[in-house]
Scaffold this active site. Structure first.
Site, PDB file in Angstrom:
ATOM      1  CB  CYS A 105       2.304  -2.065  -0.966  1.00 14.85           C
ATOM      2  SG  CYS A 105       0.519  -2.290  -1.126  1.00 14.85           S
ATOM      3  CB  CYS A 131      -4.470  -1.093   1.001  1.00 13.69           C
ATOM      4  SG  CYS A 131      -2.839  -1.602   0.431  1.00 13.69           S
ATOM      5  CB  CYS A 143      -4.577  -2.391  -6.174  1.00 13.99           C
ATOM      6  SG  CYS A 143      -3.125  -1.398  -5.852  1.00 13.99           S
ATOM      7  CG  ASP A 169      -2.514   0.854  -3.445  1.00 17.82           C
ATOM      8  OD1 ASP A 169      -3.656   1.064  -3.016  1.00 17.82           O
ATOM      9  OD2 ASP A 169      -1.833  -0.136  -3.121  1.00 17.82           O
TER      10      ASP A 169
END
Length: 147
Positions: free
Chosen positions: A103, A59, A33, A35
């Protein structure tokens, strides 16, 4: 979709920044993603985390989990910080959507990576701490993604 706590930590993140001459710095990413999370720890001679800051590229959920993770470890001993799991971060945020659970894994790994860095710098072993992954998917079987 997101809890009020997630929105609050995204819009008003706590402990943003970096610590000069940090006791430990941990950086982890998620190649899938994009991150990237970096956590800085300031640990005193009694092995208490005096301060904790973060820098995250990602995000809103990545920012929120970073913010909450720093709040959860500040003032804790190294051993207590080691027990801050992705589940604890999610619970403190009143949950995350299933697609954003990774996350909270990043937050847990970043704390562990910073503690590992601290241990390496000080030539000590922290019971229960293993070498962190630089990417949370490290060691997983490669899957072909279809679009």
């Amino acid at each position: 979709m997101y809890s009020e706590k997630v929105m609050d930590h995204f819009q008003n993140p706590r402990n943003v920044g970096e610590i000069e001459n940090a006791s430990g710095v941990g950086t982890v990413g998620n190649a899938k993603c994009g991150d990237i999370m970096r956590i800085y720890l300031d640990i005193d001679e009694n092995k208490i985390i005096r301060d904790c800051k973060f820098k995250t590229f990602g995000c809103g959920a990545a920012v929120a989990t970073s913010s909450m993770a720093t709040e959860l470890v500040k003032g804790k001993t190294i051993e207590e910080a080691l027990k801050v799991t992705n589940k604890a971060v999610m619970e403190a945020l009143d949950g995350l959507p299933p697609v954003k659970v990774h996350c909270s894994l990043l937050a847990e790994e970043a704390i562990h990576a910073a503690l590992w860095d601290y241990a390496e710098k000080n030539g000590i072993k922290i019971e229960g701490l293993s070498k962190p992954k630089s990417d949370i998917h490290e060691g997983e079987a490669e899957e072909e993604e279809e679009y």
